[in-house]
Design a protein around this motif. Structure first.
Motif, PDB file in Angstrom:
ATOM      1  N   ILE A 270       0.052   2.675  11.290  1.00 17.03           N
ATOM      2  CA  ILE A 270      -0.329   2.437   9.760  1.00 17.03           C
ATOM      3  C   ILE A 270      -1.146   1.106  10.600  1.00 17.03           C
ATOM      4  O   ILE A 270      -0.885   0.375  11.006  1.00 17.03           O
ATOM      5  CB  ILE A 270       0.653   2.214   8.921  1.00 17.03           C
ATOM      6  CG1 ILE A 270       1.604   2.726   8.150  1.00 17.03           C
ATOM      7  CG2 ILE A 270      -0.013   1.209   7.435  1.00 17.03           C
ATOM      8  CD1 ILE A 270       2.733   3.289   7.843  1.00 17.03           C
TER       9      ILE A 270
ATOM     10  N   ALA B 111       0.907  -0.541  -0.273  1.00 12.42           N
ATOM     11  CA  ALA B 111      -0.088  -0.278  -0.359  1.00 12.42           C
ATOM     12  C   ALA B 111       0.456   1.112  -0.206  1.00 12.42           C
ATOM     13  O   ALA B 111       1.767   0.769   0.839  1.00 12.42           O
ATOM     14  CB  ALA B 111      -0.177   0.263   1.272  1.00 12.42           C
TER      15      ALA B 111
ATOM     16  N   LEU C 290      -1.786   7.045   3.677  1.00  8.15           N
ATOM     17  CA  LEU C 290      -2.363   5.560   4.776  1.00  8.15           C
ATOM     18  C   LEU C 290      -3.142   5.432   5.189  1.00  8.15           C
ATOM     19  O   LEU C 290      -2.792   6.507   6.376  1.00  8.15           O
ATOM     20  CB  LEU C 290      -0.508   4.914   4.312  1.00  8.15           C
ATOM     21  CG  LEU C 290       0.690   4.480   3.963  1.00  8.15           C
ATOM     22  CD1 LEU C 290       1.454   3.803   4.400  1.00  8.15           C
ATOM     23  CD2 LEU C 290       0.042   3.517   2.624  1.00  8.15           C
TER      24      LEU C 290
ATOM     25  N   LEU D  55      -5.721  -2.975   5.787  1.00  2.18           N
ATOM     26  CA  LEU D  55      -4.657  -3.312   4.655  1.00  2.18           C
ATOM     27  C   LEU D  55      -5.072  -4.219   4.699  1.00  2.18           C
ATOM     28  O   LEU D  55      -5.007  -4.725   3.374  1.00  2.18           O
ATOM     29  CB  LEU D  55      -3.520  -2.734   4.618  1.00  2.18           C
ATOM     30  CG  LEU D  55      -3.039  -1.093   4.905  1.00  2.18           C
ATOM     31  CD1 LEU D  55      -1.546  -0.684   4.764  1.00  2.18           C
ATOM     32  CD2 LEU D  55      -3.555   0.213   3.838  1.00  2.18           C
TER      33      LEU D  55
END
Length: 546
Positions: A516, A472, A508, A521
């Motif tokens: 993150i 990502a 992100l 994700l």
């Protein structure tokens, strides 16, 4: 007394020197020729002043020449470092810098790559170069010895006074910080594994062994030294055939191979492309895999079609020398969801499933997998901190010097003593048989000027790939695409480490702690994969109905 790895070839050369030792297509070496040429290479290293324990970097493609250089390095008391010629020069520069070699052995095809590596490092001082093929120009790098020079040297092996505990080779694996780490493997480490493996599998002079793994991959250690120790024929498999399942099948038949050893993705690939004939591969006595989980459907496919072969799952990280456990599958699993255990410890090895307090986990309870025994590496090359973190004192006898390797794998032991692998506990994954630190991939992506921020996760692929590497990213320029970043990464990472799935974000996503959100994700990548499979399946059905 523990045999040194090169001594088996010496024994076989005197016993049956005319027998084929190494073959690759029409290129073949007898045991006598392998002994003579490796002796001359060893004499060349001694003549160049290469001393016991110094490193020899092999910029040599998979070939009989590479085996000559490996054995010759050992006979000179040196430590060889096999180089992945498919890796980009920036990554190889890190490996070469860490290995600190005294000698480079190369063929003409590798000259441009070595030139680029040395350029990245700003030049190296004091190294020597041995050219293994006559086509290599003697003026390049000031080459010190060429093939014609080697042919004039003594045919006897130098007396290097090698000890079984001396390092034989250093294999560089993916590192979480972005820098590959070198695993030091001794003669004794390999010899201990072979003392179990050769008799267990019944390998002898009648065998024709596959050499599928590249030489920088630890599986090749079994291929090469297992075959040479038993006096078998080693048949090297060209690397380009790995994505050609029917060509692999043809090679097995053409060379009448008796043993096939590879990563599971190759077996899955051949099954998926229907390259395994019913009742085929009549010569195969045993099929062995290691390095990842072989999906049960692929195993059933093979066992139903090649029913006469023995099927064995090996397990073991590079740090424990090829494999530490084994499980031979007696019959095709009853259903496709049945997991295959990694089994029980090989002779001289020990597998422990421990809890957070380093106490044995109860049967069927999930814990962390540790390995002890004779296969344990001495540690990482010139990296005491990483060695201390991964190789711990055995909690049962902390004052004896005995160590355990912390694999980072989760596992359980059933009531019958069989160990089952349950996955990773960190950011390391297995993809297409390669052990990959996602941190190294992520560090490379974040180092690109194209990228503002990147995160790399692994998700189950559901196919021969094993774990899919997914990236990502938030680009610096909104016009930058995933294809742009993928192209840039191919210049700094080997192809097997380049992500295969991509998502692009303005920024992100993060979790409530501001970090993150890797779980989110991973879910997004899984959802996208399922949707893609569904679209392909619908398209296939429309095609069939049309």
């Amino acid at each position: 007394m523990t045999m040194l790895l090169h001594e088996a070839t010496q024994y076989r050369a005197h016993r049956r020197g005319g027998a084929t030792a190494v073959a690759m297509g029409d290129d073949r070496l007898s045991y006598a020729e392998l002994e003579l040429q490796s002796n001359r290479f060893a004499q060349g290293l001694v003549e160049l002043g290469c001393r016991r324990g110094e490193r020899v970097c092999l910029f040599v493609p998979k070939s009989p020449l590479a085996v000559i250089a490996m054995l010759g390095s050992l006979k000179a008391g040196c430590v060889y470092v096999p180089i992945d010629l498919a890796s980009p020069a920036p990554r190889l520069a890190k490996i070469v810098s860490a290995a600190d070699p005294s000698v480079f052995a190369l063929t003409s095809s590798a000259l441009p790559l070595l030139d680029e590596v040395i350029g990245i490092l700003g030049g190296l001082r004091g190294f020597k170069v041995v050219a293994l093929d006559s086509a290599t120009g003697a003026d390049h790098f000031g080459v010190d010895l060429v093939a014609a020079d080697l042919a004039t040297l003594s045919e006897t092996s130098p007396d290097a006074r090698v000890s079984p505990d001396d390092a034989a080779h250093i294999l560089f694996t993916s590192g979480s910080t972005g820098t590959p780490k070198g695993v030091v493997i001794s003669h004794r480490n390999v010899a201990s594994f072979l003392e179990w493996a050769v008799p267990y599998f019944g390998i002898d002079e009648s065998d024709r062994i596959s050499g599928h793994a590249p030489f920088h991959f630890d599986l090749s250690t079994f291929d090469v030294y297992g075959a040479l120790t038993a006096g078998s024929e080693l048949h090297l498999v060209p690397s380009e055939l790995s994505l050609m399942p029917r060509d692999l099948a043809a090679l097995i038949d053409r060379e009448q191979l008796t043993q096939w050893f590879s990563v599971p993705s190759v077996l899955s690939y051949m099954a998926n492309f229907d390259a395994v004939p019913h009742g085929g591969f009549a010569s195969l006595r045993r099929i062995i895999w290691c390095g990842d989980v072989l999906p049960t459907p692929a195993l059933i496919h093979w066992m139903e079609r090649v029913a006469h072969a023995q099927y064995t799952n090996l397990y073991g990280p590079t740090e424990t020398t090829v494999a530490s456990s084994y499980y031979t599958v007696g019959a095709p699993p009853e259903h496709e969801a049945k997991p295959i255990p990694i089994g029980e410890a090989c002779a001289g090895e020990e597998l422990l499933v421990l809890d957070d307090d380093l106490q044995p986990a109860p049967p069927e309870a999930t814990g962390d997998l540790y390995i002890g025994g004779s296969g344990l590496s001495s540690g990482y090359w010139r990296d005491d901190a990483k060695t201390a973190a991964a190789f711990i004192a055995d909690p049962r006898s902390p004052d004896t010097g005995r160590r355990l390797y912390r694999t980072g794998d989760r596992a359980r032991i059933n009531g019958g003593g069989l160990v089952y692998f349950l996955g990773r506990q960190d950011s390391q994954v297995k993809s297409r048989g390669h052990r990959i630190e996602l941190g190294e991939v992520e560090a490379a992506a974040n180092a690109l000027e194209l990228v503002s921020e990147a995160a790399v996760v692994g998700v189950a692929s559901g196919d021969f790939e094993g774990t899919a590497i997914c990236c990502a990213l938030a680009p610096e320029d909104p016009a930058t695409t995933a294809a742009d970043v993928r192209t840039a990464l191919r210049k700094v990472l080997p192809s097997y480490m380049v992500p295969t799935r991509w998502l692009v974000f303005p920024t992100l996503p993060t979790n409530p702690n501001g970090k993150i959100d890797r779980r989110h994700l991973a879910e997004r990548f899984l959802e996208g994969h399922v949707a893609s499979v569904t679209r392909r399946e619908r398209a296939r059905r429309r095609g069939e109905s049309g």
